[in-house]
Scaffold this active site. Structure first.
Site, PDB file in Angstrom:
ATOM      1  N   GLU A  28      50.322 -15.238   8.088  1.00  0.00           N
ATOM      2  CA  GLU A  28      50.573 -13.980   8.810  1.00  0.00           C
ATOM      3  C   GLU A  28      49.599 -12.891   8.393  1.00  0.00           C
ATOM      4  OE1 GLU A  28      52.335 -13.117   4.909  1.00  0.00           O
ATOM      5  OE2 GLU A  28      52.185 -14.895   6.169  1.00  0.00           O
ATOM      6  N   ASN A  39      48.301 -14.484  -2.421  1.00  0.00           N
ATOM      7  CA  ASN A  39      48.922 -13.690  -3.484  1.00  0.00           C
ATOM      8  C   ASN A  39      49.880 -14.581  -4.251  1.00  0.00           C
ATOM      9  OD1 ASN A  39      50.139 -11.848  -5.139  1.00  0.00           O
ATOM     10  ND2 ASN A  39      51.231 -10.765  -3.520  1.00  0.00           N
ATOM     11  N   GLY A  45      57.298 -14.743  -1.924  1.00  0.00           N
ATOM     12  CA  GLY A  45      58.110 -14.005  -2.875  1.00  0.00           C
ATOM     13  C   GLY A  45      57.443 -13.947  -4.233  1.00  0.00           C
ATOM     14  N   GLY A  78      50.569 -16.556  -8.380  1.00  0.00           N
ATOM     15  CA  GLY A  78      50.174 -16.800  -9.755  1.00  0.00           C
ATOM     16  C   GLY A  78      50.586 -18.164 -10.256  1.00  0.00           C
ATOM     17  N   GLN A 131      55.940 -23.559  -2.863  1.00  0.00           N
ATOM     18  CA  GLN A 131      56.240 -24.059  -4.193  1.00  0.00           C
ATOM     19  C   GLN A 131      57.672 -24.584  -4.285  1.00  0.00           C
ATOM     20  OE1 GLN A 131      55.342 -20.618  -6.543  1.00  0.00           O
ATOM     21  NE2 GLN A 131      53.221 -20.539  -5.826  1.00  0.00           N
ATOM     22  N   SER A 180      55.789  -9.730  -3.086  1.00  0.00           N
ATOM     23  CA  SER A 180      55.278 -10.726  -4.032  1.00  0.00           C
ATOM     24  C   SER A 180      54.645 -10.080  -5.258  1.00  0.00           C
ATOM     25  CB  SER A 180      54.253 -11.638  -3.348  1.00  0.00           C
ATOM     26  OG  SER A 180      54.862 -12.412  -2.334  1.00  0.00           O
ATOM     27  N   HIS A 195      48.835 -17.076   3.119  1.00  0.00           N
ATOM     28  CA  HIS A 195      49.645 -16.303   4.064  1.00  0.00           C
ATOM     29  C   HIS A 195      49.065 -16.402   5.475  1.00  0.00           C
ATOM     30  CE1 HIS A 195      52.368 -14.057   1.310  1.00  0.00           C
ATOM     31  NE2 HIS A 195      51.427 -14.387   0.443  1.00  0.00           N
ATOM     32  N   CYS A 247      53.735 -19.652   0.681  1.00  0.00           N
ATOM     33  CA  CYS A 247      53.539 -19.088  -0.655  1.00  0.00           C
ATOM     34  C   CYS A 247      54.628 -19.572  -1.613  1.00  0.00           C
ATOM     35  CB  CYS A 247      53.437 -17.576  -0.572  1.00  0.00           C
ATOM     36  SG  CYS A 247      52.678 -16.835  -2.029  1.00  0.00           S
TER      37      CYS A 247
END
Length: 366
Positions: A332, A287, A218, A289, A249, A45, A330, A245
């Site tokens: 995990e 993580n 990703g 943006g 989206q 990512s 996340h 993540c």
């Protein structure tokens, strides 16, 4: 050897080079974890980004084979206040300096990472350049005018289909830059995991007769992969879907919602998230943006299940009709707490519920 960091707003600072030498350009971001730098460096990512560590000392426990989240690092550059030249840990196999050299990743140390982080928080993420050469700042500034690549998902996704065999539920993992942690959690639950490239079509996925679909994390803007959005749209309602993540989206876009770029994003392993159904708060690893616009959810069939306590942004969604849910963080971890690990169990429960319902409807139809 000296190194220089130049930002697109004209700010530049000088530090000490470590890792590889040369020049690199990317989006400068920061992450707030106190440890887990190896997992950060190998998280797909971060592809295309120059990562700033807010914790001041990095590399003190070195690098080892077991803590990789992919086979290689994907960051474009690495910024730290201080790096440990001589790590000390029983699991250490190599120093971070040597490891970055091996993979051609340029690092810069000795810069004021607190100031840099404050700048990003005020002005937002921006392009940056790290150079170990002696070119004038004006020359380096010209090189920052080149647009950044927007094909990060294609860069990090698997190029071919592979499996992690198991005797449980069959899960097709769409790899948009999947961390090993996701596969580990599925394999731990005895799932039969089939990992497919990011641009695999719905028809190709049908041939595997999966019990469920997992949309991985990703890099980059989810709108840069419209093919994936269309695939998710065609799979929706036919299979249970779990998005993580970027996958979160993509699910939102497939349902008709919208995503927007955040000012500086969420990156780190200490972000509090509230589950609306229970009122409970979990600490999460994040993580990203980009975020799903809450105002765009009307009429999509999606409802918000989790929110970020720091800024109120959408951290979880559930479809009210189809068996599909997603989280922006996340579960995990790696690095980070395992508070939300239970979501993988919820995914297995959703697959079993869907199987039983489909079997019951088949009997009734017969």
């Amino acid at each position: 050897m000296k190194a220089r960091l130049l930002l697109e707003d004209g700010t530049w600072m000088e530090g000490v080079s470590f890792g590889a030498t040369g020049e690199t350009v990317g989006e400068v971001v920061f992450t707030t974890g106190m440890s887990g730098y190896q997992e950060v460096l190998t998280d797909p990512s971060y592809c295309g980004q120059i990562v700033t560590m807010t914790f001041p000392l990095i590399g003190n426990y070195g690098i080892n084979r077991d803590d990789m989240e992919t086979l290689r690092p994907f960051v474009r550059g690495f910024i730290v206040r201080e790096y440990a030249e001589h790590p000390s840990n029983w699991r250490c196999e190599t120093a971070i300096d040597d490891w970055l050299k091996e993979w051609g990743i340029i690092g810069i140390a000795g810069v004021d990472t607190r100031m840099l982080t404050r700048k990003i928080r005020v002005h937002g993420t921006m392009k940056g350049l790290i150079s170990t050469g002696n070119e004038p700042i004006e020359v380096l500034q010209e090189r920052l005018n080149v647009p950044l690549r927007r094909d990060q998902v294609a860069q990090v996704s698997t190029k071919s289909i592979y499996t992690a065999p198991g005797y449980g539920k069959r899960v097709v993992l769409m790899d948009f830059g999947a961390k090993y942690g996701i596969q580990r959690e599925l394999v731990r639950r005895n799932c039969d995991v089939i990992v497919v490239p990011w641009n695999t079509t719905a028809e190709e996925i049908d041939r595997f007769h999966p019990d469920g679909i997992l949309l991985s994390n990703g890099p980059g803007d989810p709108k840069d992969v419209p093919e994936a959005v269309e695939t998710v749209r065609r799979l929706l309602g036919r299979y249970p879907i779990f998005g993580i993540c970027l996958g979160h989206q993509l699910l939102a876009l497939a349902c008709g919602a919208d995503t927007v770029k955040m000012k500086f994003g969420h990156r780190g392993c200490n972000h509090p998230v509230k589950e609306l159904a229970t009122g409970k708060t979990v600490i999460t690893s994040q993580n990203h943006g980009y975020t799903v616009r809450a105002e765009s959810l009307a009429g999509t069939g999606l409802e918000v299940t989790h929110i970020a306590l720091n800024d109120g942004t959408v951290e979880g969604l559930r479809h009210t009709v189809y068996p599909a849910f997603s989280v922006q963080y996340h579960p995990e971890a790696a690095p980070g707490p395992v508070d939300p690990n239970y979501l993988f169990d919820q995914f297995l429960d959703l697959m079993e519920t869907h199987r039983q319902r489909a079997s019951k409807e088949g009997i009734q139809h017969a």
